[in-house]
Design a protein around this motif. Structure first.
Motif, PDB file in Angstrom:
ATOM      1  N   PRO A   1       0.828  -1.216   0.000  1.00 39.12           N
ATOM      2  CA  PRO A   1       0.000   0.000   0.000  1.00 39.12           C
ATOM      3  C   PRO A   1       0.859   1.262   0.000  1.00 39.12           C
ATOM      4  CG  PRO A   1      -0.823  -1.588   1.602  1.00 39.12           C
ATOM      5  CD  PRO A   1       0.496  -2.113   1.111  1.00 39.12           C
ATOM      6  N   GLU A   2       0.421   2.252  -0.750  1.00 35.58           N
ATOM      7  CA  GLU A   2       1.204   3.479  -0.896  1.00 35.58           C
ATOM      8  C   GLU A   2       1.467   4.145   0.454  1.00 35.58           C
ATOM      9  OE1 GLU A   2       3.564   5.891  -3.037  1.00 35.58           O
ATOM     10  OE2 GLU A   2       2.377   4.242  -3.902  1.00 35.58           O
ATOM     11  N   ARG A   3       0.519   4.043   1.379  1.00 33.09           N
ATOM     12  CA  ARG A   3       0.681   4.690   2.683  1.00 33.09           C
ATOM     13  C   ARG A   3       1.807   4.060   3.499  1.00 33.09           C
ATOM     14  NH1 ARG A   3      -3.755   1.382   3.037  1.00 33.09           N
ATOM     15  NH2 ARG A   3      -3.707  -0.208   4.709  1.00 33.09           N
ATOM     16  N   GLU A   4       2.226   2.832   3.126  1.00 32.86           N
ATOM     17  CA  GLU A   4       3.286   2.147   3.867  1.00 32.86           C
ATOM     18  C   GLU A   4       4.664   2.292   3.230  1.00 32.86           C
ATOM     19  OE1 GLU A   4       2.540  -1.963   4.587  1.00 32.86           O
ATOM     20  OE2 GLU A   4       0.477  -1.654   5.282  1.00 32.86           O
ATOM     21  N   ILE A   5       4.706   2.771   1.998  1.00 33.82           N
ATOM     22  CA  ILE A   5       5.950   2.723   1.215  1.00 33.82           C
ATOM     23  C   ILE A   5       7.093   3.417   1.947  1.00 33.82           C
ATOM     24  CG2 ILE A   5       7.096   3.505  -0.884  1.00 33.82           C
ATOM     25  CD1 ILE A   5       5.298   1.187  -1.450  1.00 33.82           C
ATOM     26  N   ARG A   6       6.867   4.631   2.422  1.00 34.44           N
ATOM     27  CA  ARG A   6       7.955   5.388   3.038  1.00 34.44           C
ATOM     28  C   ARG A   6       8.510   4.665   4.259  1.00 34.44           C
ATOM     29  NH1 ARG A   6       7.655  11.798   4.845  1.00 34.44           N
ATOM     30  NH2 ARG A   6       9.825  11.969   5.545  1.00 34.44           N
ATOM     31  N   MET A   7       7.603   4.133   5.096  1.00 32.08           N
ATOM     32  CA  MET A   7       8.044   3.419   6.282  1.00 32.08           C
ATOM     33  C   MET A   7       8.818   2.159   5.917  1.00 32.08           C
ATOM     34  SD  MET A   7       5.756   1.470   9.167  1.00 32.08           S
ATOM     35  CE  MET A   7       5.278   0.249   7.930  1.00 32.08           C
ATOM     36  N   ARG A   8       8.308   1.395   4.939  1.00 34.62           N
ATOM     37  CA  ARG A   8       8.964   0.146   4.540  1.00 34.62           C
ATOM     38  C   ARG A   8      10.366   0.414   3.976  1.00 34.62           C
ATOM     39  NH1 ARG A   8       6.299  -3.319   7.563  1.00 34.62           N
ATOM     40  NH2 ARG A   8       4.089  -3.571   6.968  1.00 34.62           N
ATOM     41  N   VAL A   9      10.478   1.467   3.184  1.00 34.78           N
ATOM     42  CA  VAL A   9      11.797   1.817   2.635  1.00 34.78           C
ATOM     43  C   VAL A   9      12.762   2.147   3.768  1.00 34.78           C
ATOM     44  CG1 VAL A   9      13.071   3.534   1.291  1.00 34.78           C
ATOM     45  CG2 VAL A   9      10.965   2.546   0.371  1.00 34.78           C
ATOM     46  N   ALA A  10      12.292   2.910   4.744  1.00 32.83           N
ATOM     47  CA  ALA A  10      13.156   3.270   5.873  1.00 32.83           C
ATOM     48  C   ALA A  10      13.605   2.027   6.632  1.00 32.83           C
ATOM     49  CB  ALA A  10      12.421   4.230   6.805  1.00 32.83           C
ATOM     50  N   GLN A  11      12.686   1.074   6.812  1.00 33.43           N
ATOM     51  CA  GLN A  11      13.045  -0.163   7.499  1.00 33.43           C
ATOM     52  C   GLN A  11      14.088  -0.941   6.720  1.00 33.43           C
ATOM     53  OE1 GLN A  11       9.050  -1.748   7.749  1.00 33.43           O
ATOM     54  NE2 GLN A  11       8.925  -1.323   9.956  1.00 33.43           N
ATOM     55  N   LEU A  12      13.833  -1.156   5.443  1.00 36.52           N
ATOM     56  CA  LEU A  12      14.770  -1.911   4.606  1.00 36.52           C
ATOM     57  C   LEU A  12      16.121  -1.211   4.537  1.00 36.52           C
ATOM     58  CD1 LEU A  12      12.362  -2.917   1.699  1.00 36.52           C
ATOM     59  CD2 LEU A  12      13.457  -4.488   3.313  1.00 36.52           C
ATOM     60  N   TRP A  13      16.083   0.099   4.413  1.00 34.72           N
ATOM     61  CA  TRP A  13      17.316   0.880   4.306  1.00 34.72           C
ATOM     62  C   TRP A  13      18.218   0.640   5.519  1.00 34.72           C
ATOM     63  CZ3 TRP A  13      18.341   3.599  -0.086  1.00 34.72           C
ATOM     64  CH2 TRP A  13      19.465   4.430  -0.077  1.00 34.72           C
ATOM     65  N   HIS A  14      17.613   0.701   6.704  1.00 38.67           N
ATOM     66  CA  HIS A  14      18.370   0.498   7.937  1.00 38.67           C
ATOM     67  C   HIS A  14      18.956  -0.915   7.984  1.00 38.67           C
ATOM     68  CE1 HIS A  14      19.388   0.640  12.217  1.00 38.67           C
ATOM     69  NE2 HIS A  14      18.834  -0.569  12.310  1.00 38.67           N
ATOM     70  N   TRP A  15      18.152  -1.902   7.695  1.00 36.31           N
ATOM     71  CA  TRP A  15      18.629  -3.287   7.820  1.00 36.31           C
ATOM     72  C   TRP A  15      19.675  -3.631   6.766  1.00 36.31           C
ATOM     73  CZ3 TRP A  15      18.264  -6.029  11.957  1.00 36.31           C
ATOM     74  CH2 TRP A  15      17.208  -5.819  12.854  1.00 36.31           C
ATOM     75  N   ILE A  16      19.498  -3.137   5.554  1.00 36.82           N
ATOM     76  CA  ILE A  16      20.430  -3.478   4.474  1.00 36.82           C
ATOM     77  C   ILE A  16      21.733  -2.706   4.596  1.00 36.82           C
ATOM     78  CG2 ILE A  16      20.817  -3.340   1.971  1.00 36.82           C
ATOM     79  CD1 ILE A  16      17.787  -3.891   1.636  1.00 36.82           C
ATOM     80  N   TYR A  17      21.635  -1.389   4.784  1.00 38.60           N
ATOM     81  CA  TYR A  17      22.830  -0.551   4.701  1.00 38.60           C
ATOM     82  C   TYR A  17      23.494  -0.264   6.044  1.00 38.60           C
ATOM     83  CZ  TYR A  17      21.404   0.169  -0.124  1.00 38.60           C
ATOM     84  OH  TYR A  17      21.055  -0.022  -1.438  1.00 38.60           O
ATOM     85  N   PHE A  18      22.743  -0.255   7.119  1.00 36.90           N
ATOM     86  CA  PHE A  18      23.349  -0.035   8.430  1.00 36.90           C
ATOM     87  C   PHE A  18      23.708  -1.346   9.113  1.00 36.90           C
ATOM     88  CE2 PHE A  18      23.381   0.715  13.006  1.00 36.90           C
ATOM     89  CZ  PHE A  18      24.224   1.812  13.088  1.00 36.90           C
ATOM     90  N   GLN A  19      22.784  -2.294   9.110  1.00 36.41           N
ATOM     91  CA  GLN A  19      23.016  -3.566   9.787  1.00 36.41           C
ATOM     92  C   GLN A  19      23.688  -4.612   8.904  1.00 36.41           C
ATOM     93  OE1 GLN A  19      22.624  -4.061  12.918  1.00 36.41           O
ATOM     94  NE2 GLN A  19      21.268  -2.413  13.585  1.00 36.41           N
ATOM     95  N   GLY A  20      23.613  -4.440   7.575  1.00 33.62           N
ATOM     96  CA  GLY A  20      24.216  -5.428   6.678  1.00 33.62           C
ATOM     97  C   GLY A  20      23.469  -6.746   6.654  1.00 33.62           C
ATOM     98  N   ALA A  21      22.137  -6.698   6.814  1.00 32.88           N
ATOM     99  CA  ALA A  21      21.335  -7.918   6.883  1.00 32.88           C
ATOM    100  C   ALA A  21      21.456  -8.752   5.614  1.00 32.88           C
ATOM    101  CB  ALA A  21      19.872  -7.560   7.135  1.00 32.88           C
ATOM    102  N   ARG A  22      21.519 -10.073   5.810  1.00 32.39           N
ATOM    103  CA  ARG A  22      21.573 -11.009   4.681  1.00 32.39           C
ATOM    104  C   ARG A  22      20.265 -11.757   4.482  1.00 32.39           C
ATOM    105  NH1 ARG A  22      26.672 -12.067   2.580  1.00 32.39           N
ATOM    106  NH2 ARG A  22      25.708 -13.866   1.559  1.00 32.39           N
ATOM    107  N   GLU A  23      19.400 -11.728   5.495  1.00 33.66           N
ATOM    108  CA  GLU A  23      18.124 -12.440   5.443  1.00 33.66           C
ATOM    109  C   GLU A  23      17.020 -11.516   5.938  1.00 33.66           C
ATOM    110  OE1 GLU A  23      17.859 -15.357   4.161  1.00 33.66           O
ATOM    111  OE2 GLU A  23      19.986 -15.924   4.055  1.00 33.66           O
ATOM    112  N   PHE A  24      15.830 -11.675   5.367  1.00 35.25           N
ATOM    113  CA  PHE A  24      14.698 -10.872   5.823  1.00 35.25           C
ATOM    114  C   PHE A  24      14.263 -11.278   7.227  1.00 35.25           C
ATOM    115  CE2 PHE A  24      14.284 -10.685   1.135  1.00 35.25           C
ATOM    116  CZ  PHE A  24      14.353  -9.309   0.985  1.00 35.25           C
ATOM    117  N   ASP A  25      14.538 -12.515   7.633  1.00 34.37           N
ATOM    118  CA  ASP A  25      14.122 -13.004   8.945  1.00 34.37           C
ATOM    119  C   ASP A  25      14.625 -12.149  10.097  1.00 34.37           C
ATOM    120  OD1 ASP A  25      12.783 -15.082   7.830  1.00 34.37           O
ATOM    121  OD2 ASP A  25      14.262 -16.623   8.305  1.00 34.37           O
TER     122      ASP A  25
END
Length: 402
Positions: free
Chosen positions: A44-68
């Motif tokens: 949903p469009e209303r969630e996009i900004r929040m979801r991007v922020a979540q993914l951004w933190h996990w991928i680029y700050f935490q270096g996550a390899r799994e969505f779990d």
């Protein structure tokens, strides 16, 4: 909604869904790219900004390899992400470690389309006591044919995507244990200590001409410098160009990165031979672009790279002419002892010659450090990079004949 706005974190989800082959990775995407990827799976469009922020933190700050591991993301959303995407990195095919601690990685990117066989590039990590510099590539091969550069002897295959450029840093940080929870390797010097990052500086000085891949390099700089993720200062991101004059102003205005110029000569006739691009954009035009570079100041000086070639460009007269040419430009000059490679047509200037050249430049008021050659024993020094692709294919052909 904020990152913590969802229900209390749950335990790791049982994301048993296996994405099909060629499933796209989210690693290396821009914020806009992530947003579009989420839209494509019906977020949903209303969630996009929040979801991007979540993914951004996990991928680029935490270096996550799994969505779990993304425990502030609902189980349902984690499962949906795992069905449609991966967090795959490029493959590190080979690592070489120099006696001085320099590391060179041959990195294989996944195919970008059905016609692509997957790019292979080299990037280099140069550790010092208080910093670590990663030299990244922007193209597979090069078109410039600079006669002193080993990379220039390889034909251009294609530009790297923004995702492929950023992924070099992701792969390097994993190899160096530079993400939270990882352990650095114990072989070789890697900066450590409170507030010290294994990779603190980025230089676009690997394979390719960055300004012939401007949009992807610009977008990569934005990801690298985003304060919520990889968080590298733009003052510590340097883009080196051989002189693609029309794109230099854009680099300063749109990317804000530090600028380095691969100069190497003070006369057009000589630079035409060393850097053939000079025939299109001669020294006068190039230096005017430097004078006009947005943000250039004594606090943000432009670096001029000058490789020292015995009997070619290393005379006292050329040192004095270099000083004259750079008058009025906030500059420092990096003197680079020529790094030989098999079949190279040049020799390195003697140390005495380099010191005399440096003294002339320094006495005129310019910083003129002599760059200590690093990684020569693994062909990782400046001008020595060349993808191992041809070598690996040759080995494969020989193996097929046995």
């Amino acid at each position: 909604m904020t990152l913590a706005a969802e229900a209390a974190p749950q335990g790791p989800a049982e994301t048993s869904s296996v994405p099909p082959a060629n499933t796209p990775s989210l690693v290396g995407l821009t914020r806009a790219g992530m947003a579009e990827a989420l839209r494509e799976i019906g977020t949903p469009e209303r969630e996009i900004r929040m979801r991007v922020a979540q993914l951004w933190h996990w991928i680029y700050f935490q270096g996550a390899r799994e969505f779990d591991v993304m425990l502030n993301v609902s189980k349902t959303m984690r499962q949906k992400l795992a069905e449609h995407f991966t967090l795959a990195r490029p493959e590190v095919v080979e690592e070489q470690v120099s006696t001085d601690g320099t590391r060179k990685w041959l990195i294989r990117m996944p195919p970008v389309d059905r016609l692509d066989k997957g790019a292979e590039v080299e990037c280099v990590y140069i550790p010092e006591s208080d910093r670590g510099t990663l030299c990244v590539s922007s193209q597979v091969g090069c078109t410039l044919n600079c006669t002193f550069c080993h990379t220039g002897t390889q034909k251009l295959v294609r530009n790297l995507t923004t995702q492929e450029i950023v992924s070099q840093l992701i792969a390097a940080r994993e190899m160096l244990g530079d993400f939270p929870g990882l352990t650095p390797p114990d072989n070789g010097l890697i900066p450590s200590g409170e507030g010290v990052r294994a990779v603190s500086n980025i230089v676009f000085m690997g394979m390719g001409e960055p300004l012939y891949n401007f949009e992807n390099v610009r977008d990569a700089v934005e990801i690298l410098s985003d304060g919520d993720g990889l968080s590298l200062s733009k003052r510590r991101i340097t883009v080196s160009t051989s002189g693609v004059v029309p794109e230099i102003e854009r680099l300063g205005a749109e990317a804000g990165a530090a600028l380095a110029i691969s100069l190497h000569a003070v006369r057009d006739d000589l630079r035409d031979k060393l850097v053939p691009l000079n025939k299109k954009y001669p020294i006068k035009q190039l230096l005017q672009a430097c004078r006009d570079y947005p943000g250039a100041s004594n606090a943000r000086r432009i670096t001029f790279e000058y490789v020292m070639l015995k009997g070619v460009n290393d005379s006292p007269a050329e040192a004095r002419e270099l000083v004259r040419l750079l008058k009025g430009i906030p500059a420092k000059i990096n003197l680079i002892p020529f790094n030989p490679w098999p079949g190279a047509p040049y020799e390195c200037s003697s140390w005495d010659t380099i010191e005399k050249f440096s003294d002339i430049v320094f006495n005129a008021g310019y910083a003129s450090p002599v760059r200590t050659p690093r990684g020569r024993d693994i062909l990782a020094a400046c001008g020595q990079l060349k993808s191992e692709t041809e070598k690996l294919r040759a080995r494969a052909r020989l193996a097929a004949l046995d």
